[in-house]
Design a protein around this motif. Structure first.
Motif, short mmCIF file in Angstrom:
data_model
loop_
_atom_site.label_atom_id
_atom_site.label_comp_id
_atom_site.label_asym_id
_atom_site.label_seq_id
_atom_site.Cartn_x
_atom_site.Cartn_y
_atom_site.Cartn_z
N ALA A 161 -99.85 -48.95 12.07
CA ALA A 161 -99.83 -48.44 13.61
C ALA A 161 -99.41 -46.87 13.52
N TYR A 162 -98.41 -46.66 12.68
CA TYR A 162 -98.05 -45.26 12.33
C TYR A 162 -98.91 -44.38 11.55
N TYR A 163 -99.71 -45.13 10.53
CA TYR A 163 -100.77 -44.42 10.08
C TYR A 163 -101.90 -43.93 10.90
N GLN A 164 -102.33 -44.82 11.90
CA GLN A 164 -103.31 -44.43 12.95
C GLN A 164 -102.72 -43.06 13.80
N SER A 165 -101.35 -43.36 13.86
CA SER A 165 -100.66 -42.19 14.71
C SER A 165 -100.71 -40.83 14.01
N LEU A 166 -100.59 -40.88 12.81
CA LEU A 166 -100.63 -39.51 11.64
C LEU A 166 -102.34 -39.27 11.73
N VAL A 167 -103.03 -40.23 11.61
CA VAL A 167 -104.64 -39.71 11.91
C VAL A 167 -104.70 -38.71 13.22
N ALA A 168 -104.34 -39.60 14.12
CA ALA A 168 -104.66 -38.87 15.52
C ALA A 168 -104.02 -37.58 15.74
N TYR A 169 -102.74 -37.53 15.32
CA TYR A 169 -102.16 -36.35 15.44
C TYR A 169 -102.39 -35.51 14.51
N ALA A 170 -103.11 -35.58 13.37
CA ALA A 170 -103.64 -34.51 12.60
C ALA A 170 -104.73 -33.71 13.16
N GLU A 171 -105.63 -34.51 14.29
CA GLU A 171 -106.50 -33.50 15.04
C GLU A 171 -105.74 -32.81 15.72
N VAL A 172 -104.82 -33.22 16.54
CA VAL A 172 -103.90 -32.39 17.54
C VAL A 172 -103.41 -31.09 16.69
N LEU A 173 -102.68 -31.19 15.68
CA LEU A 173 -102.29 -30.25 14.67
C LEU A 173 -103.49 -29.23 14.41
N LYS A 174 -104.49 -29.48 14.10
CA LYS A 174 -105.56 -28.75 13.61
C LYS A 174 -105.97 -27.94 14.95
N LYS A 175 -106.08 -28.70 16.02
CA LYS A 175 -106.38 -27.85 17.14
C LYS A 175 -105.23 -26.71 17.52
N LEU A 176 -104.00 -27.09 17.55
CA LEU A 176 -102.95 -26.26 17.63
C LEU A 176 -102.95 -25.11 16.65
N HIS A 177 -103.17 -25.52 15.35
CA HIS A 177 -103.30 -24.39 14.50
C HIS A 177 -104.53 -23.49 14.62
N GLU A 178 -105.62 -23.86 15.01
CA GLU A 178 -106.75 -22.78 15.33
C GLU A 178 -106.47 -22.08 16.71
N ASP A 179 -105.82 -22.61 17.62
CA ASP A 179 -105.38 -22.08 18.91
C ASP A 179 -104.20 -20.78 18.50
N LEU A 180 -103.67 -21.12 17.70
CA LEU A 180 -102.59 -19.87 17.21
C LEU A 180 -103.48 -18.96 16.46
N LYS A 181 -104.19 -19.45 15.69
CA LYS A 181 -104.84 -18.37 14.82
C LYS A 181 -105.73 -17.52 15.69
N ILE A 182 -106.50 -17.78 16.25
CA ILE A 182 -107.35 -17.10 17.35
C ILE A 182 -106.37 -16.06 18.19
N ASP A 183 -105.45 -16.70 18.77
CA ASP A 183 -104.41 -16.10 19.64
C ASP A 183 -103.57 -14.80 18.68
N LEU A 184 -103.18 -15.03 17.59
CA LEU A 184 -102.39 -14.13 16.78
C LEU A 184 -103.34 -13.19 16.60
N LYS A 185 -104.67 -13.24 16.14
CA LYS A 185 -105.49 -12.11 15.88
C LYS A 185 -105.75 -11.31 16.93
N SER A 186 -105.80 -11.83 18.32
CA SER A 186 -106.01 -11.21 19.41
C SER A 186 -104.61 -10.32 19.88
N THR A 187 -103.51 -11.00 19.49
CA THR A 187 -102.39 -10.29 19.71
C THR A 187 -101.98 -9.08 18.89
N THR A 188 -102.40 -9.41 17.43
CA THR A 188 -102.31 -8.34 16.47
C THR A 188 -103.32 -7.13 16.68
N ARG A 189 -104.40 -7.46 17.33
CA ARG A 189 -105.51 -6.45 17.47
C ARG A 189 -104.74 -5.51 18.73
N MET A 190 -104.27 -6.04 19.73
CA MET A 190 -103.56 -5.27 20.73
C MET A 190 -102.52 -4.70 20.33
#
Length: 198
Positions: A161-190
């Motif tokens: 059950a915890y392994y499946q939680s890690l699998v599911a949460y990895a997708e959440v982390l990837k999304k949060l990582h991508e969101d930050l990466k995009i936002d950081l580029k925008s902010t550093t451009r500003m």
């Protein structure tokens, strides 16, 4: 009659002299006020520019370090795989942001101010998400150990059950990582547009 004439000339001269002195005094006071206001505005602009440069440096440094230690790992993680890795986050890295939070509201450019706040909020959220992943990793490892010792199905089920939680949460982390990466580029451009590198 000459005394009266002298008296009026003296009074008239005093009034004219007073008006001239008062006018020059008023002009000097106004110029001094304008000069103080200009100096205050220049000092404020210098403080805000220094703050923006420090924020840029902090964001760039922390992100580069994060990318080396975890960002590249999360980016290379295949879909359906867990982030079965303990990422040590023991302190708050955002010292410039926290130490100067009272100045953030004085940034006149609304979009830049909002962008900075959003970037730091996303970064802090991502750090909190890694802390949660660390907790799940710890619990998964615990139940794997218990399962290996006891060989009981209930403990294997808990570990799975915890392994499946890690699998599911990895997708959440990837999304949060991508969101930050995009936002950081925008902010550093500003920030660049605001002249932090000049």
């Amino acid at each position: 009659m000459t005394n009266l004439f002298t008296f009026f000339i003296t009074i008239f001269g005093a009034i004219i002299g007073g008006l001239i002195a008062g006018t020059y005094s008023l002009i000097a006071t106004q110029r001094a006020h304008e000069n103080q206001k200009r100096i205050a505005e220049e000092n404020e602009a210098a403080i805000i520019k220094s703050l923006l440069q420090a924020i840029y440096d902090e964001l760039e440094t922390i992100y580069d370090r994060y990318q080396e230690t975890m960002g590249s790992r999360i980016e290379s993680l295949d879909k359906g795989m867990p982030l079965n890795f303990y990422y040590p986050i023991i302190s708050d890295f955002f010292t410039v942001y926290h130490g100067n939070s009272f100045l953030i509201g004085r940034i006149k450019d609304h979009d830049l101010r909002k962008g900075i706040i959003k970037t730091y909020t996303l970064a802090k959220g991502l750090m909190d998400s890694y802390r949660l992943n660390n907790d799940i990793v710890q619990k998964y490892e615990h139940w794997c150990l218990v399962s290996a010792e006891t060989q009981l199905e209930v403990h294997r089920t808990q570990a799975a059950a915890y392994y499946q939680s890690l699998v599911a949460y990895a997708e959440v982390l990837k999304k949060l990582h991508e969101d930050l990466k995009i936002d950081l580029k925008s902010t550093t451009r500003m920030l660049n547009k605001a002249g932090v590198l000049s």
